[in-house]
Design a protein around this motif. Structure first.
Motif, PDB file in Angstrom:
ATOM      1  N   ALA A  85     -18.489  -6.306  15.693  1.00 59.83           N
ATOM      2  CA  ALA A  85     -17.191  -6.184  15.020  1.00 59.83           C
ATOM      3  C   ALA A  85     -16.937  -4.735  14.623  1.00 59.83           C
ATOM      4  CB  ALA A  85     -17.139  -7.085  13.785  1.00 59.83           C
ATOM      5  N   THR A  86     -15.711  -4.284  14.841  1.00 58.41           N
ATOM      6  CA  THR A  86     -15.320  -2.933  14.440  1.00 58.41           C
ATOM      7  C   THR A  86     -14.316  -2.950  13.298  1.00 58.41           C
ATOM      8  OG1 THR A  86     -13.576  -2.860  16.106  1.00 58.41           O
ATOM      9  CG2 THR A  86     -15.751  -1.972  16.730  1.00 58.41           C
ATOM     10  N   ARG A  87     -13.798  -4.140  12.983  1.00 55.03           N
ATOM     11  CA  ARG A  87     -12.913  -4.290  11.832  1.00 55.03           C
ATOM     12  C   ARG A  87     -13.130  -5.668  11.226  1.00 55.03           C
ATOM     13  NH1 ARG A  87      -7.638  -6.406  11.700  1.00 55.03           N
ATOM     14  NH2 ARG A  87      -7.256  -7.808  13.432  1.00 55.03           N
ATOM     15  N   ILE A  88     -12.786  -5.787   9.953  1.00 54.52           N
ATOM     16  CA  ILE A  88     -12.968  -7.035   9.222  1.00 54.52           C
ATOM     17  C   ILE A  88     -11.703  -7.302   8.419  1.00 54.52           C
ATOM     18  CG2 ILE A  88     -14.140  -5.856   7.312  1.00 54.52           C
ATOM     19  CD1 ILE A  88     -15.922  -8.393   7.047  1.00 54.52           C
ATOM     20  N   GLN A 110      -4.328  -3.647   1.891  1.00 52.37           N
ATOM     21  CA  GLN A 110      -3.393  -4.717   2.183  1.00 52.37           C
ATOM     22  C   GLN A 110      -2.597  -4.389   3.431  1.00 52.37           C
ATOM     23  OE1 GLN A 110      -0.893  -5.962  -1.076  1.00 52.37           O
ATOM     24  NE2 GLN A 110       0.476  -7.099   0.290  1.00 52.37           N
ATOM     25  N   THR A 111      -2.533  -5.375   4.346  1.00 56.53           N
ATOM     26  CA  THR A 111      -1.760  -5.207   5.574  1.00 56.53           C
ATOM     27  C   THR A 111      -0.639  -6.231   5.692  1.00 56.53           C
ATOM     28  OG1 THR A 111      -3.332  -6.580   6.797  1.00 56.53           O
ATOM     29  CG2 THR A 111      -3.694  -4.186   6.820  1.00 56.53           C
ATOM     30  N   GLY A 112      -0.575  -7.172   4.745  1.00 60.98           N
ATOM     31  CA  GLY A 112       0.472  -8.184   4.800  1.00 60.98           C
ATOM     32  C   GLY A 112       0.363  -9.142   3.625  1.00 60.98           C
ATOM     33  N   GLN A 113       1.255 -10.116   3.626  1.00 55.78           N
ATOM     34  CA  GLN A 113       1.274 -11.120   2.562  1.00 55.78           C
ATOM     35  C   GLN A 113       1.826 -12.416   3.135  1.00 55.78           C
ATOM     36  OE1 GLN A 113       3.120  -9.727  -1.021  1.00 55.78           O
ATOM     37  NE2 GLN A 113       2.936 -11.696  -2.060  1.00 55.78           N
ATOM     38  N   ARG A 114       1.269 -13.543   2.691  1.00 53.54           N
ATOM     39  CA  ARG A 114       1.755 -14.863   3.093  1.00 53.54           C
ATOM     40  C   ARG A 114       2.212 -15.603   1.844  1.00 53.54           C
ATOM     41  NH1 ARG A 114      -2.285 -16.581   8.034  1.00 53.54           N
ATOM     42  NH2 ARG A 114      -2.349 -14.485   8.856  1.00 53.54           N
ATOM     43  N   ARG A 115       3.473 -15.869   1.757  1.00 49.69           N
ATOM     44  CA  ARG A 115       4.042 -16.525   0.584  1.00 49.69           C
ATOM     45  C   ARG A 115       3.623 -17.998   0.522  1.00 49.69           C
ATOM     46  NH1 ARG A 115       5.915 -12.490  -2.200  1.00 49.69           N
ATOM     47  NH2 ARG A 115       7.237 -11.029  -1.091  1.00 49.69           N
ATOM     48  N   GLY A 116       3.187 -18.434  -0.667  1.00 52.41           N
ATOM     49  CA  GLY A 116       2.847 -19.830  -0.885  1.00 52.41           C
ATOM     50  C   GLY A 116       1.700 -20.363  -0.060  1.00 52.41           C
ATOM     51  N   ALA A 126      -0.057 -20.178  -4.612  1.00 52.11           N
ATOM     52  CA  ALA A 126      -0.288 -18.737  -4.759  1.00 52.11           C
ATOM     53  C   ALA A 126      -0.103 -18.061  -3.408  1.00 52.11           C
ATOM     54  CB  ALA A 126      -1.692 -18.480  -5.284  1.00 52.11           C
ATOM     55  N   ASP A 127       0.415 -16.850  -3.439  1.00 50.18           N
ATOM     56  CA  ASP A 127       0.540 -16.062  -2.220  1.00 50.18           C
ATOM     57  C   ASP A 127      -0.841 -15.569  -1.800  1.00 50.18           C
ATOM     58  OD1 ASP A 127       3.248 -16.391  -2.503  1.00 50.18           O
ATOM     59  OD2 ASP A 127       3.645 -14.332  -3.109  1.00 50.18           O
ATOM     60  N   ALA A 128      -0.978 -15.289  -0.510  1.00 50.20           N
ATOM     61  CA  ALA A 128      -2.192 -14.681   0.021  1.00 50.20           C
ATOM     62  C   ALA A 128      -1.888 -13.249   0.419  1.00 50.20           C
ATOM     63  CB  ALA A 128      -2.687 -15.448   1.245  1.00 50.20           C
ATOM     64  N   LEU A 129      -2.785 -12.353   0.049  1.00 53.31           N
ATOM     65  CA  LEU A 129      -2.720 -10.981   0.523  1.00 53.31           C
ATOM     66  C   LEU A 129      -3.623 -10.875   1.744  1.00 53.31           C
ATOM     67  CD1 LEU A 129      -3.040  -9.042  -2.840  1.00 53.31           C
ATOM     68  CD2 LEU A 129      -0.955  -9.730  -1.638  1.00 53.31           C
ATOM     69  N   LEU A 130      -3.132 -10.243   2.796  1.00 59.67           N
ATOM     70  CA  LEU A 130      -3.940  -9.988   3.985  1.00 59.67           C
ATOM     71  C   LEU A 130      -4.555  -8.603   3.801  1.00 59.67           C
ATOM     72  CD1 LEU A 130      -1.347 -11.179   6.624  1.00 59.67           C
ATOM     73  CD2 LEU A 130      -3.153 -12.499   5.549  1.00 59.67           C
ATOM     74  N   LEU A 131      -5.861  -8.552   3.868  1.00 58.61           N
ATOM     75  CA  LEU A 131      -6.591  -7.297   3.658  1.00 58.61           C
ATOM     76  C   LEU A 131      -7.460  -7.028   4.872  1.00 58.61           C
ATOM     77  CD1 LEU A 131      -7.906  -7.874   0.007  1.00 58.61           C
ATOM     78  CD2 LEU A 131      -5.711  -6.885   0.709  1.00 58.61           C
TER      79      LEU A 131
END
Length: 136
Positions: A85-88, A110-116, A126-131
């Motif tokens: 793996a080169t990214r996680i 943070q690269t994004g967000q998913r509402r609900g 709760a929203d999810a943060l994409l990291l």
């Protein structure tokens, strides 16, 4: 750790959305799964080609704040890199302040967000943060 032990610890760490022993058994049969454990917690990742995804990271509530999460995440990243793996990346609930701090200290951005994204019994989702971060 057995699937039953993983499920019990996960239920203690995430009482609002625990995974079952059957869930863990299925993950452990998958060759892309990486399980990293310590006496007080565990991390489950999926490693496919050059990407690793943290599926869950759980530390027993009584053991939090003592560096177990940091140690698990560090070991998981190292083992994922060993598998190529080169990214996680991962998703974390916006209301999980401790986990967000852990991932920020580890260099995730943070690269994004998913509402609900995270449903909660008796309360609003709760929203999810994409990291994500690179692995050296």
């Amino acid at each position: 750790m057995t699937p039953d032990a993983l499920a019990a610890l996960h239920a203690a760490a995430f009482p609002h959305d625990p995974w079952s022993a059957q869930d863990f058994a299925a993950f452990l049969q998958d060759p892309t799964t990486l399980l990293v454990t310590c006496a007080q917690g565990f991390a489950v990742l999926r490693v496919v080609l050059d990407e690793a995804e943290v599926l869950t990271l759980a530390v027993a509530p009584a053991a939090r704040g003592k560096g177990h999460g940091t140690a698990l995440l560090s070991a998981a990243q190292a083992q994922a890199a060993e598998r190529g793996a080169t990214r996680i990346f991962l998703e974390v609930a916006t209301d999980n302040v401790a986990a967000r701090a852990l991932y920020a200290r580890a260099g995730f951005v943070q690269t994004g967000q998913r509402r609900g994204y995270y449903t909660r019994t008796g309360t609003l989702p709760a929203d999810a943060l994409l990291l994500e971060r690179g692995l050296a």
